[in-house]
Design a protein around this motif. Structure first.
Motif, PDB file in Angstrom:
ATOM      1  N   ASP A 100       0.827  -1.207   0.000  1.00  0.00           N
ATOM      2  CA  ASP A 100       0.000   0.000   0.000  1.00  0.00           C
ATOM      3  C   ASP A 100       0.864   1.262   0.000  1.00  0.00           C
ATOM      4  N   ARG A 101       1.928   1.253   0.790  1.00  0.00           N
ATOM      5  CA  ARG A 101       2.801   2.436   0.852  1.00  0.00           C
ATOM      6  C   ARG A 101       3.525   2.636  -0.484  1.00  0.00           C
ATOM      7  N   VAL A 102       4.016   1.534  -1.055  1.00  0.00           N
ATOM      8  CA  VAL A 102       4.680   1.636  -2.362  1.00  0.00           C
ATOM      9  C   VAL A 102       3.721   2.228  -3.387  1.00  0.00           C
ATOM     10  N   TYR A 103       2.490   1.750  -3.397  1.00  0.00           N
ATOM     11  CA  TYR A 103       1.513   2.246  -4.364  1.00  0.00           C
ATOM     12  C   TYR A 103       1.275   3.746  -4.190  1.00  0.00           C
ATOM     13  N   GLN A 104       1.031   4.177  -2.964  1.00  0.00           N
ATOM     14  CA  GLN A 104       0.755   5.595  -2.730  1.00  0.00           C
ATOM     15  C   GLN A 104       1.951   6.462  -3.109  1.00  0.00           C
ATOM     16  N   GLU A 105       3.155   5.986  -2.832  1.00  0.00           N
ATOM     17  CA  GLU A 105       4.342   6.782  -3.136  1.00  0.00           C
ATOM     18  C   GLU A 105       4.623   6.850  -4.637  1.00  0.00           C
ATOM     19  N   TYR A 106       4.234   5.823  -5.370  1.00  0.00           N
ATOM     20  CA  TYR A 106       4.443   5.826  -6.813  1.00  0.00           C
ATOM     21  C   TYR A 106       3.641   6.924  -7.514  1.00  0.00           C
ATOM     22  N   ALA A 107       2.632   7.449  -6.844  1.00  0.00           N
ATOM     23  CA  ALA A 107       1.830   8.524  -7.438  1.00  0.00           C
ATOM     24  C   ALA A 107       2.684   9.714  -7.835  1.00  0.00           C
ATOM     25  N   VAL A 108       3.844   9.894  -7.185  1.00  0.00           N
ATOM     26  CA  VAL A 108       4.682  11.056  -7.458  1.00  0.00           C
ATOM     27  C   VAL A 108       5.120  11.110  -8.917  1.00  0.00           C
ATOM     28  N   LEU A 109       5.218   9.953  -9.584  1.00  0.00           N
ATOM     29  CA  LEU A 109       5.646   9.961 -10.983  1.00  0.00           C
ATOM     30  C   LEU A 109       4.654  10.699 -11.866  1.00  0.00           C
ATOM     31  N   GLY A 110       3.404  10.754 -11.436  1.00  0.00           N
ATOM     32  CA  GLY A 110       2.409  11.530 -12.172  1.00  0.00           C
ATOM     33  C   GLY A 110       2.160  12.887 -11.552  1.00  0.00           C
ATOM     34  N   THR A 111       2.030  12.935 -10.227  1.00  0.00           N
ATOM     35  CA  THR A 111       1.657  14.192  -9.570  1.00  0.00           C
ATOM     36  C   THR A 111       2.771  15.225  -9.600  1.00  0.00           C
ATOM     37  N   ALA A 112       4.012  14.808  -9.816  1.00  0.00           N
ATOM     38  CA  ALA A 112       5.095  15.781  -9.974  1.00  0.00           C
ATOM     39  C   ALA A 112       4.951  16.557 -11.274  1.00  0.00           C
ATOM     40  N   LEU A 113       4.148  16.026 -12.197  1.00  0.00           N
ATOM     41  CA  LEU A 113       3.906  16.700 -13.469  1.00  0.00           C
ATOM     42  C   LEU A 113       2.489  17.286 -13.476  1.00  0.00           C
ATOM     43  N   GLN A 114       1.614  16.809 -14.353  1.00  0.00           N
ATOM     44  CA  GLN A 114       0.287  17.424 -14.457  1.00  0.00           C
ATOM     45  C   GLN A 114      -0.853  16.607 -13.850  1.00  0.00           C
ATOM     46  N   VAL A 115      -0.568  15.482 -13.233  1.00  0.00           N
ATOM     47  CA  VAL A 115      -1.641  14.640 -12.700  1.00  0.00           C
ATOM     48  C   VAL A 115      -2.078  15.155 -11.335  1.00  0.00           C
ATOM     49  N   PRO A 116      -3.326  15.621 -11.184  1.00  0.00           N
ATOM     50  CA  PRO A 116      -3.800  16.044  -9.863  1.00  0.00           C
ATOM     51  C   PRO A 116      -3.803  14.849  -8.913  1.00  0.00           C
ATOM     52  N   PRO A 117      -3.453  15.051  -7.645  1.00  0.00           N
ATOM     53  CA  PRO A 117      -3.402  13.920  -6.700  1.00  0.00           C
ATOM     54  C   PRO A 117      -4.691  13.110  -6.668  1.00  0.00           C
ATOM     55  N   GLU A 118      -5.832  13.797  -6.819  1.00  0.00           N
ATOM     56  CA  GLU A 118      -7.100  13.076  -6.747  1.00  0.00           C
ATOM     57  C   GLU A 118      -7.344  12.193  -7.972  1.00  0.00           C
ATOM     58  N   LEU A 119      -6.572  12.377  -9.050  1.00  0.00           N
ATOM     59  CA  LEU A 119      -6.743  11.545 -10.236  1.00  0.00           C
ATOM     60  C   LEU A 119      -6.053  10.187 -10.076  1.00  0.00           C
ATOM     61  N   TRP A 120      -5.028  10.133  -9.241  1.00  0.00           N
ATOM     62  CA  TRP A 120      -4.374   8.846  -8.979  1.00  0.00           C
ATOM     63  C   TRP A 120      -5.357   7.976  -8.202  1.00  0.00           C
ATOM     64  N   PRO A 121      -5.683   6.776  -8.689  1.00  0.00           N
ATOM     65  CA  PRO A 121      -6.681   5.943  -8.005  1.00  0.00           C
ATOM     66  C   PRO A 121      -6.402   5.823  -6.514  1.00  0.00           C
ATOM     67  N   ALA A 122      -7.468   5.840  -5.723  1.00  0.00           N
ATOM     68  CA  ALA A 122      -7.349   6.005  -4.272  1.00  0.00           C
ATOM     69  C   ALA A 122      -6.564   4.901  -3.587  1.00  0.00           C
ATOM     70  N   ASP A 123      -6.672   3.664  -4.066  1.00  0.00           N
ATOM     71  CA  ASP A 123      -5.961   2.557  -3.441  1.00  0.00           C
ATOM     72  C   ASP A 123      -5.665   1.499  -4.499  1.00  0.00           C
TER      73      ASP A 123
END
Length: 269
Positions: free
Chosen positions: A129-152
């Motif tokens: 779960d932690r790995v998944y949540q942290e991987y969001a940075v590959l998108g959110t560091a650019l144009q992906v809003p945090p809420e667009l990354w699937p919740a879990d």
């Protein structure tokens, strides 16, 4: 400078540090270009046939920097990626489209964790779960809003399965795939590794997309694929950490050397 994991990616580094994830690079790219907007943009603005090593360096520099870079390095690399992506646009596609960037980040996460699981077995639920949540940075560091990354992870799997089931490989994507898997100009070591890379890439792709890319597969190849990973799972985890993490250290040193010299560690599209 030490390549310790950034505090916000301490779990993610358990996956990212493994050099074995490089074996999934072509799989991630083929999945990315299967989405027409990505495939069209790459086909019209990139040159896998002539710069396969540069393309690999650019992707790995971004991933390693987001995981291990200092705040200043992250800002520098993010700015360069955004500048490159801003030039990649045309009828019906823009590289800065958040939905397209979400898919690109998703392919990097799914490919890395697939390989990690094949070599080391499943992560425990809390770490996964932690790995998944942290991987969001590959998108959110650019144009992906945090809420667009699937919740879990369950939401991600639903998103992933829907994308794999509904996307259709275009002629643009097949042209890019051919250039990637049959480079006309490449260092000798790249050419030497291509038969194995093509085999691994075909084996890791979802069956429908593998067929749409025109990659041959059958029961005999599946048995060879399973046997190869069975052997790798016995050998790879026993290798010295310094050897397994050598690609990460190499690309981080290269990135920092280029930045120190005032040069850009991210190649143009």
């Amino acid at each position: 400078m030490s390549s310790r994991p950034r505090a916000e990616s301490a779990a993610m580094h358990r996956v990212v540090r493994e050099g074995a994830i490089l074996a999934g690079g072509a799989r991630a790219i083929l999945l990315q270009i299967a989405v027409p907007g990505v495939g069209r943009g790459v086909h019209e603005h990139s040159d896998f046939a002539y710069r396969p090593v540069d393309r690999l360096r650019t992707t790995l520099t971004y991933v390693y920097c987001m995981t291990y870079g200092t705040d200043e390095e992250v800002r520098t690399v993010t700015r360069l990626v955004n500048r490159v992506h801003g030039k990649v646009r045309g009828p019906g596609y823009r590289a800065i489209d958040p939905e397209l960037q979400l898919w690109v980040a998703a392919t990097l996460y799914d490919t890395a964790t697939l390989l990690h699981e094949r070599l080391f077995g499943p992560l425990d639920e809390e770490t996964a779960d932690r790995v998944y949540q942290e991987y969001a940075v590959l998108g959110t560091a650019l144009q992906v809003p945090p809420e667009l990354w699937p919740a879990d992870r369950a939401a991600f799997r639903a998103y992933w399965d829907d994308m794999v089931a509904t996307t259709e490989v275009t002629d643009d994507a097949r042209a890019v795939a051919h250039d990637l898997l049959h480079p006309s100009v490449a260092p000798w070591w790249v050419r030497l590794s291509m038969p194995l890379l093509r085999f691994l890439t075909a084996g890791m792709l979802p069956p429908r997309l593998r067929a749409e890319f025109g990659l041959t597969w059958d029961r005999r190849r599946q048995r060879r694929y399973d046997a190869l990973f069975a052997v790798a799972a016995r050998i790879y985890p026993k290798l010295p950490p310094a050897l397994r993490e050598a690609p990460k250290e190499h690309y981080l040193r290269q990135m920092r050397r280029l930045i120190a010299r005032g040069r850009e560690p991210i190649s143009a599209a």
